[in-house]
Enzyme design. Structure first.
Site, PDB file in Angstrom:
ATOM      1  N   HIS A 168       0.866  -1.180   0.000  1.00  0.00           N
ATOM      2  CA  HIS A 168       0.000   0.000   0.000  1.00  0.00           C
ATOM      3  C   HIS A 168       0.905   1.233   0.000  1.00  0.00           C
ATOM      4  O   HIS A 168       1.761   1.358   0.866  1.00  0.00           O
ATOM      5  CB  HIS A 168      -0.894   0.014   1.226  1.00  0.00           C
ATOM      6  CG  HIS A 168      -1.768  -1.204   1.344  1.00  0.00           C
ATOM      7  ND1 HIS A 168      -1.358  -2.377   1.926  1.00  0.00           N
ATOM      8  CD2 HIS A 168      -3.045  -1.411   0.942  1.00  0.00           C
ATOM      9  CE1 HIS A 168      -2.340  -3.271   1.896  1.00  0.00           C
ATOM     10  NE2 HIS A 168      -3.373  -2.707   1.311  1.00  0.00           N
ATOM     11  N   SER A 207      -7.442   3.407  -5.491  1.00  0.00           N
ATOM     12  CA  SER A 207      -7.501   3.650  -4.044  1.00  0.00           C
ATOM     13  C   SER A 207      -7.687   2.333  -3.306  1.00  0.00           C
ATOM     14  O   SER A 207      -8.112   1.329  -3.891  1.00  0.00           O
ATOM     15  CB  SER A 207      -8.662   4.588  -3.708  1.00  0.00           C
ATOM     16  OG  SER A 207      -9.904   3.881  -3.754  1.00  0.00           O
ATOM     17  N   ASP A 208      -7.396   2.340  -2.024  1.00  0.00           N
ATOM     18  CA  ASP A 208      -7.787   1.200  -1.204  1.00  0.00           C
ATOM     19  C   ASP A 208      -9.279   1.321  -0.906  1.00  0.00           C
ATOM     20  O   ASP A 208      -9.927   2.313  -1.239  1.00  0.00           O
ATOM     21  CB  ASP A 208      -6.952   1.154   0.080  1.00  0.00           C
ATOM     22  CG  ASP A 208      -6.781  -0.267   0.608  1.00  0.00           C
ATOM     23  OD1 ASP A 208      -7.660  -1.106   0.338  1.00  0.00           O
ATOM     24  OD2 ASP A 208      -5.785  -0.537   1.291  1.00  0.00           O
ATOM     25  N   TRP A 209      -9.819   0.308  -0.263  1.00  0.00           N
ATOM     26  CA  TRP A 209     -11.259   0.185  -0.014  1.00  0.00           C
ATOM     27  C   TRP A 209     -11.805   1.431   0.699  1.00  0.00           C
ATOM     28  O   TRP A 209     -11.501   1.674   1.864  1.00  0.00           O
ATOM     29  CB  TRP A 209     -11.502  -1.055   0.830  1.00  0.00           C
ATOM     30  CG  TRP A 209     -12.929  -1.400   1.108  1.00  0.00           C
ATOM     31  CD1 TRP A 209     -13.794  -0.708   1.906  1.00  0.00           C
ATOM     32  CD2 TRP A 209     -13.651  -2.538   0.633  1.00  0.00           C
ATOM     33  NE1 TRP A 209     -15.009  -1.329   1.954  1.00  0.00           N
ATOM     34  CE2 TRP A 209     -14.953  -2.470   1.188  1.00  0.00           C
ATOM     35  CE3 TRP A 209     -13.327  -3.611  -0.195  1.00  0.00           C
ATOM     36  CZ2 TRP A 209     -15.921  -3.443   0.923  1.00  0.00           C
ATOM     37  CZ3 TRP A 209     -14.293  -4.565  -0.448  1.00  0.00           C
ATOM     38  CH2 TRP A 209     -15.571  -4.481   0.106  1.00  0.00           C
ATOM     39  N   GLU A 210     -12.554   2.256  -0.034  1.00  0.00           N
ATOM     40  CA  GLU A 210     -13.188   3.467   0.497  1.00  0.00           C
ATOM     41  C   GLU A 210     -12.193   4.464   1.081  1.00  0.00           C
ATOM     42  O   GLU A 210     -12.568   5.337   1.867  1.00  0.00           O
ATOM     43  CB  GLU A 210     -14.246   3.124   1.553  1.00  0.00           C
ATOM     44  CG  GLU A 210     -15.443   2.366   0.991  1.00  0.00           C
ATOM     45  CD  GLU A 210     -16.551   2.162   2.009  1.00  0.00           C
ATOM     46  OE1 GLU A 210     -16.257   2.168   3.223  1.00  0.00           O
ATOM     47  OE2 GLU A 210     -17.706   2.007   1.589  1.00  0.00           O
TER      48      GLU A 210
END
Length: 561
Positions: free
Chosen positions: A19, A96-99
């Site tokens: 990430h 993007s990462d989750w939300e």
């Protein structure tokens, strides 16, 4: 890798490096937590793995959940725009990462979803995952002139470019008529070899391992000896426990029921009842050797599974103590998703295998190692602490003006006016780790000798050539991972006491030796300074050819002029 050399190759996929960035440096070790990383440290430590992925052609990058120096990484123009796009010229897309885009509101960085969409798209997030701030707001933001059409075009172009390279416009669907290779014999054989080469032998007193293949009976004890779901580890939503071969099954299938005595001792790694101890002790007393499988089940590891204590959960320590008290040779196999603090338990065992969560073929792979059908060759890619109070603990730390004295702990004998013993030590535990980075034993012994440098005075355009001899002085053929470390002894920014700069793996037969040569361009000895300029400074360097990061046997010095 997942992606291969060419996007669109059947059976492969577009890889995602994540990430981005600094997620591993969160405060107090919790997921999603704040990070504060000075830019030189960011560039010297946290960005290089991502740069290597970009240079290798990774198709996508995922922005992280954390904020970095007060700015969420999904809205961070420095990392996504300046570094990733402008400096590295990354041609793939950022997801993007989750939300994580709308979570910038919760961070306190954005007032509402609309502002989150503005900051994310401007920063360089091309695709939003799950949340819908782009879907709900981008059209209006373009109409208002707050987001340029060229930026939308750039994001769309990046996403479509990856899809074109993958061949999705020619063949949008997978060919379901082809035979599935899942659990094919070839794949299972690879999975078995992966276990053989990733389990780390941490201890082997009196060469207990490998066990004799003629051993009369073994006891298999512990809550993780027959736990197929836990053996797969975390993030295996489509994993099939029924296809997992556990250690109990592997040993029983290979040795027969009459030579394997099984008792779990505990119902799970978190069990606090000793009701199963009596059966476990009876099994131990009836056997010639004991394999005790301890650690942490998969539900304790992975995302959102942070632990304040790293000890063996439940009453596993008590089980280990009780089994050790039988006097039977004890092999401790630790199955876990993180480094655990188990120094006291380690002292009770004659041999220790750190097996992680070894997956589908974990049982057969461990069986091969225990009976010597394969020799351990893995080295630790992390540092295992003695106790939680040592964390963070890592090999490439900086030095202090009063560096710690190894094996020295207790109340200093001096005073502030006469500071004898006033060093960077703990009062109650050694400063050294339980097991250092790069450590790992095998079923033979290796002797390191005769380090040599082709030149001890180098300029910026030169390449450092380091050679050493590694000799197998034992009685078994085995692989050795030979490691190269350096230290810049004085610089405009304090440099780590050691930095891993290379490693090589060789199989060496008994009585044979290998002359190992490392080639290190001087350019790779550079670093980013406080002005975020990359430079190679002249001065004195120490170089080690080592078995692990704490191995000080073989070293030499050179200068950059």
């Amino acid at each position: 890798g997942f992606q291969g050399d060419t996007l669109g190759t059947p059976g492969l996929m577009a890889a995602c490096a994540k990430h981005f960035v600094g997620y591993g440096a969160s405060e107090d070790g919790k997921d999603y937590q704040t990070t504060w990383i000075p830019e030189p440290e960011l560039r010297n430590t946290y960005l290089p793995p991502f740069k290597a992925a970009v240079d290798a052609g990774v198709a996508t990058i995922m922005s992280a959940f954390n904020d970095l120096n007060g700015i969420p990484t999904s809205g961070n123009e420095l990392t996504l725009n300046q570094i990733l796009r402008k400096e590295w010229r990354f041609g793939g897309f950022v997801v993007s990462d989750w939300e994580s885009v709308t979570q910038m509101i919760t961070h306190g960085y954005c007032v509402n979803e609309k502002e989150a969409a503005i900051k994310a798209i401007r920063a360089g997030v091309d695709m939003e995952m799950v949340s819908k701030s782009y879907l709900n707001n981008l059209e209006q933001l373009v109409a208002e002139g707050k987001v340029s059409v060229s930026r939308i075009d750039d994001a769309v172009r990046r996403i479509l470019r990856v899809k074109f390279r993958m061949g999705l416009f020619n063949q949008p669907y997978a060919d379901t008529t082809q035979r599935s290779l899942i659990f094919s014999p070839d794949h299972l054989a690879v999975a078995r070899r992966v276990v053989q080469q990733s389990v780390v032998l941490l201890k082997n007193d009196q060469q207990l391992l490998p066990l004799s293949r003629d051993i009369r009976k073994i006891a298999i004890i512990g809550p993780l000896a027959d736990a197929p779901a836990d053996q797969m580890g975390c993030w295996v939503f489509d994993g099939r426990p029924g296809d997992v071969i556990t250690p109990l099954k592997a040993f029983t299938d290979s040795m027969g029921n009459n030579r394997v005595i099984y008792a779990s001792g505990l119902r799970s790694s978190r069990d606090t009842s000793d009701a199963g101890f009596a059966q476990a002790l009876a099994a131990a007393r009836s056997a010639d050797a004991v394999l005790l499988f301890a650690g942490e089940e998969s539900v304790l590891s992975g995302e959102a599974r942070c632990r304040a204590f790293l000890d063996l959960p439940g009453i596993q320590d008590r089980l280990i103590n009780a089994v050790a008290a039988t006097g039977k040779p004890l092999v401790l196999v630790v199955m876990a998703g993180r480094p655990l603090t188990f120094e006291k338990a380690a002292a009770k065992a004659r041999a220790i295998l750190y097996a992680w969560h070894p997956g589908t073929m974990g049982g057969p792979g461990i069986y091969d190692l225990v009976f010597g059908y394969a020799a351990p060759s893995a080295k630790l890619t992390i540092t295992i602490p003695r106790t939680i109070g040592q964390v963070p603990i890592y090999y490439c730390h900086k030095n202090t003006g009063r560096p710690p004295i190894e094996k020295a702990f207790g109340i200093p004998t001096g005073t502030p006016q006469n500071p004898i013993g006033y060093n960077s030590n703990f009062l109650d535990v050694s400063v050294t780790p339980c097991y250092p980075f790069g450590f790992g034993l095998t079923y033979t012994q290796f002797e390191y000798s005769d380090i040599a440098l082709a030149d001890t005075s180098l300029s910026l355009n030169d390449t450092l050539l380091v050679s050493a001899t590694v000799r197998n002085t034992g009685t078994r053929t085995a692989d050795e991972v030979i490691q190269l470390y350096i230290r810049d002894m004085a610089a405009s920014l304090i440099r780590p006491v050691r930095e891993l700069k290379g490693f090589q793996k060789f199989a060496i037969e008994p009585g044979q030796q290998k002359r190992v040569v490392f080639k290190l361009p001087v350019y790779e000895l550079g670093f980013y300074n406080n002005e975020n300029k990359f430079l190679v400074e002249p001065g004195r360097f120490t170089v080690w050819v080592s078995a692990h990061s704490a191995d000080d046997r073989l070293k030499a010095e050179f200068r950059i002029e």
